[in-house]
Design an enzyme around this catalytic site. Structure first.
Site, PDB file in Angstrom:
ATOM      1  NE  ARG A 109     -20.869 -58.280   2.280  1.00  0.00           N
ATOM      2  CZ  ARG A 109     -21.288 -58.864   1.167  1.00  0.00           C
ATOM      3  NH1 ARG A 109     -20.901 -58.432  -0.018  1.00  0.00           N
ATOM      4  NH2 ARG A 109     -22.100 -59.898   1.231  1.00  0.00           N
ATOM      5  CE  LYS A 164     -21.658 -55.853  -3.892  1.00  0.00           C
ATOM      6  NZ  LYS A 164     -22.212 -57.109  -3.411  1.00  0.00           N
ATOM      7  CD  GLU A 199     -20.149 -64.583 -11.260  1.00  0.00           C
ATOM      8  OE1 GLU A 199     -19.424 -64.745 -10.249  1.00  0.00           O
ATOM      9  OE2 GLU A 199     -21.302 -64.135 -11.215  1.00  0.00           O
ATOM     10  CE  LYS A 216     -20.714 -57.507  -8.770  1.00  0.00           C
ATOM     11  NZ  LYS A 216     -21.820 -58.404  -9.120  1.00  0.00           N
ATOM     12  CG  PHE A 255     -12.677 -63.645 -10.611  1.00  0.00           C
ATOM     13  CD1 PHE A 255     -12.502 -63.769  -9.254  1.00  0.00           C
ATOM     14  CD2 PHE A 255     -13.939 -63.850 -11.163  1.00  0.00           C
ATOM     15  CE1 PHE A 255     -13.570 -64.110  -8.438  1.00  0.00           C
ATOM     16  CE2 PHE A 255     -15.013 -64.196 -10.359  1.00  0.00           C
ATOM     17  CZ  PHE A 255     -14.822 -64.328  -8.982  1.00  0.00           C
ATOM     18  NE  ARG A 284     -16.599 -65.716  -6.263  1.00  0.00           N
ATOM     19  CZ  ARG A 284     -16.412 -64.902  -5.223  1.00  0.00           C
ATOM     20  NH1 ARG A 284     -17.438 -64.267  -4.697  1.00  0.00           N
ATOM     21  NH2 ARG A 284     -15.205 -64.723  -4.735  1.00  0.00           N
TER      22      ARG A 284
HETATM   23  P1  AMP Z   1     -22.949 -59.341  -5.655  1.00  0.00           P
HETATM   24  O1  AMP Z   1     -23.443 -60.725  -6.026  1.00  0.00           O
HETATM   25  O2  AMP Z   1     -23.677 -58.269  -6.349  1.00  0.00           O
HETATM   26  O3  AMP Z   1     -22.835 -59.189  -4.158  1.00  0.00           O
HETATM   27  O4  AMP Z   1     -21.450 -59.188  -6.196  1.00  0.00           O
HETATM   28  C1  AMP Z   1     -20.406 -60.034  -5.874  1.00  0.00           C
HETATM   29  C2  AMP Z   1     -20.335 -61.142  -6.884  1.00  0.00           C
HETATM   30  O5  AMP Z   1     -19.869 -60.699  -8.135  1.00  0.00           O
HETATM   31  C3  AMP Z   1     -19.335 -62.208  -6.532  1.00  0.00           C
HETATM   32  O6  AMP Z   1     -19.814 -63.077  -5.566  1.00  0.00           O
HETATM   33  C4  AMP Z   1     -19.125 -62.892  -7.871  1.00  0.00           C
HETATM   34  O7  AMP Z   1     -20.105 -63.898  -8.025  1.00  0.00           O
HETATM   35  C5  AMP Z   1     -19.415 -61.828  -8.879  1.00  0.00           C
HETATM   36  N1  AMP Z   1     -18.266 -61.435  -9.732  1.00  0.00           N
HETATM   37  C6  AMP Z   1     -18.374 -61.174 -11.033  1.00  0.00           C
HETATM   38  N2  AMP Z   1     -17.204 -60.827 -11.571  1.00  0.00           N
HETATM   39  C7  AMP Z   1     -16.295 -60.864 -10.577  1.00  0.00           C
HETATM   40  C8  AMP Z   1     -14.893 -60.584 -10.506  1.00  0.00           C
HETATM   41  N3  AMP Z   1     -14.190 -60.194 -11.572  1.00  0.00           N
HETATM   42  N4  AMP Z   1     -14.302 -60.713  -9.289  1.00  0.00           N
HETATM   43  C9  AMP Z   1     -15.008 -61.100  -8.196  1.00  0.00           C
HETATM   44  N5  AMP Z   1     -16.325 -61.368  -8.205  1.00  0.00           N
HETATM   45  C10 AMP Z   1     -16.975 -61.241  -9.385  1.00  0.00           C
END
Ligand code: AMP
Length: 543
Positions: free
Chosen positions: A408, A414, A290, A242, A329, A247
């Site tokens: 979602r 995650k 990303e 991650k 990704f 994004r």
């Molecule tokens: P969060 O911002 O904490 O809600 O986590 C989701 C975000 O993680 C996504 O919107 C992406 O911007 C980011 N992200 C980072 N690495 C990845 C990945 N390998 N696949 C999907 N999302 C990812």
């Protein structure tokens, strides 16, 4: 006959007046099916709570002070009346309704077309004064009820927008179509107005993913324990790092390439060094990835990279110091073929066939076929390794899953850093002590519960001095009410807060409090609609 805005207002009120879904549907469907094409398009967009369709990059940019000036003028009331009213409603639209009350309106009654035209003109106007003039013109003609909604939309209040699903369902019902079809057309066109028109004319199947028209990004659900992964879906699992960056959805066709943010803004100018390498990949494509920066193979902490973020055009110096990379990704389109319904495994194969070259990279990924304790052990090891590479944690994805734009679900999970952070929104700020006397350095922040924001904690800013100074100015310009030491602010600053524990507590209105909260960073990339919810807090607290 042109549709009156008053009828739209009556419908919106009717929908808000009942909690029963069927009654909401009936009110909406009856109204929507009565409209002619042009009015239907406008009505649907406004019901979604926004002046423009999602795909549209325009913004109204009417500041708080212009809005309150115009309101005071229209209502003939004083600043203190407004502050008192805001205390009661905490919603500028409701304040507008209350202040205007019975004061008579002028000119012709408003039509839906008038409202749409006014928003177009406000967005097109440059500078505060012309925008204020236009706003004044339309509010002069509005009744108190009409002003209530107009102001909510202008102020970007989250509380007018109907849930997307509810609106889609009502549109489907109004024209006898199925809900899935409406949802799909909405997602692909990025315009609920166009989806409504297509529902009316029976052309829901036509739209396909189009280049340079960003669509919603698939979102992930947090898991609080590694054991939880195995409960969500059976093996195999796709596990990726991650990455902690921004994004981006990349569209390329012909000799044009654009990057879009999760809020559909075009952000290509911020990462000029990515353009050439992306253009060199032949054919057309839409990829999901990303943007972040690496140094010696390790991801640079987001807060360092963030200095580039706020800038529309990045100076050469910063570009060489912190060159950005794009980690790809997922792929949503390739050479004219939409891949949304193709399983992740196949999408990844197509993605990996692209001849990417640095600084455009593939995300680290692997497939794990085990379950139970073996799975947990592998995930634990991988989590630590990902952290060692400077990344935030892991993403665990279902290889069978389609790409679900804007949703979602449990197909993407995650696993974040120590699982102990929440994304929250700042609701009030306070002057600091000692050397922080002159800056607003203490933040009170809230989580989301449906449409409500509930305070959950307060912390000293852990931001840099420069950020605190900038935020001080920002909060001074976005103050709702100034109580002296403390001031309430417009809730649009999203921050990430780390903590050791969350416990039930009567100190804050959410019913929970954090132990040792600390502000980790600003999250300008995240809209308030995507902050963490009461539900997540309950899960973390375990009750
Ligand atoms: P969060 O911002 O904490 O809600 O986590 C989701 C975000 O993680 C996504 O919107 C992406 O911007 C980011 N992200 C980072 N690495 C990845 C990945 N390998 N696949 C999907 N999302 C990812």
């Amino acid at each position: 006959m042109k549709a009156r805005f008053a009828d739209w207002v009556a419908t919106a009120d009717a929908v808000r007046a009942t909690t029963k879904k069927l009654e909401k549907h009936a009110a909406l469907a009856g109204y929507l099916s009565s409209l002619e094409d042009a009015d239907l398009e406008i009505a649907a967009r406004l019901l979604a709570g926004a002046p423009f369709p999602r795909k549209d990059e325009r913004v109204l940019s009417v500041g708080w002070s212009a809005l309150s000036d115009v309101l005071l003028q229209r209502s003939g009331k004083k600043g203190e009346d407004m502050a008192a009213s805001y205390q009661r409603h905490a919603d500028l639209g409701d304040v507008a309704g209350e202040l205007i009350g019975d004061t008579p309106r002028e000119g012709e009654p408003l039509t839906l077309g008038d409202v749409a035209k006014a928003f177009d003109a406000i967005a097109a106007a440059r500078g505060v004064a012309p925008k204020r003039e236009l706003l004044r013109d339309i509010l002069r003609r509005a009744t108190a009820d009409e002003a209530r909604y107009l102001v909510k939309i202008v102020a970007g209040e989250t509380r007018i927008g109907l849930r997307e699903g509810l609106l889609e369902e009502a549109i489907a019902r109004a024209f006898g179509r199925d809900r899935e079809g409406v949802g799909r057309a909405h997602m692909l066109t990025g315009d609920i107005g166009e989806a409504a028109l297509r529902a009316k004319h029976g052309t829901l199947d036509e739209p396909t993913l189009a280049h340079f028209r960003p669509i919603g990004m698939m979102l992930a659900t947090p898991v609080l324990q590694l054991e939880e992964v195995g409960k969500r879906f059976p093996p195999p699992y796709v596990v990726e790092d991650k990455y902690d960056g921004i994004r981006a959805q990349v569209h390329k066709a012909g000799d044009r390439v654009e990057l879009y943010s999760r809020t559909f803004d075009r952000i290509t100018n911020r990462y000029p060094e990515l353009v050439e390498p992306l253009l060199r990949v032949p054919g057309s494509y839409v990829i999901d990835g990303e943007v972040l920066a690496f140094s010696e193979g390790k991801a640079i902490p987001f807060t360092d990279f963030q200095t580039r973020l706020g800038r529309k055009n990045v100076a050469a110096e910063l570009r060489t110091k912190l060159p950005s990379s794009l980690v790809a990704f997922d792929i949503l389109e390739r050479d004219g073929r939409a891949l949304l319904d193709v399983p992740l495994t196949d999408r990844q194969e197509i993605l990996r066939a692209l001849p990417l070259e640095s600084p455009v990279l593939f995300a680290r990924h692997q497939r794990i076929g085990t379950s139970g304790e073996d799975l947990v052990a592998i995930l634990e090891r991988e989590f630590a390794a990902a952290r060692g590479r400077g990344n935030e944690g892991l993403m665990v994805k279902d290889p069978r899953s389609p790409y679900r734009p804007g949703r979602r679900g449990m197909e993407w999970l995650k696993v974040k850093r120590a699982l102990r952070t929440l994304d929250v929104v700042v609701t009030a700020v306070e002057w600091g002590h000692g050397k922080r006397r002159a800056v607003l350095s203490d933040y009170t922040f809230a989580i989301r519960d449906g449409e409500r924001l509930l305070n959950i904690g307060k912390a000293y800013s852990g931001l840099t001095d420069k950020e605190i100074a900038e935020m001080t100015t920002y909060f001074q310009e976005h103050t709702l009410h100034d109580y002296g030491r403390v001031r309430t602010v417009i809730p649009d600053t999203v921050i990430e807060v780390a903590f050791d524990q969350i416990q039930p507590s009567s100190r804050h209105e959410s019913g929970y409090a954090m132990r040792f909260p600390r502000i980790v960073r600003l999250r300008p990339d995240k809209p308030v609609t995507e902050i963490d919810t009461l539900e997540t807090v309950r899960q973390i607290a375990g009750r």
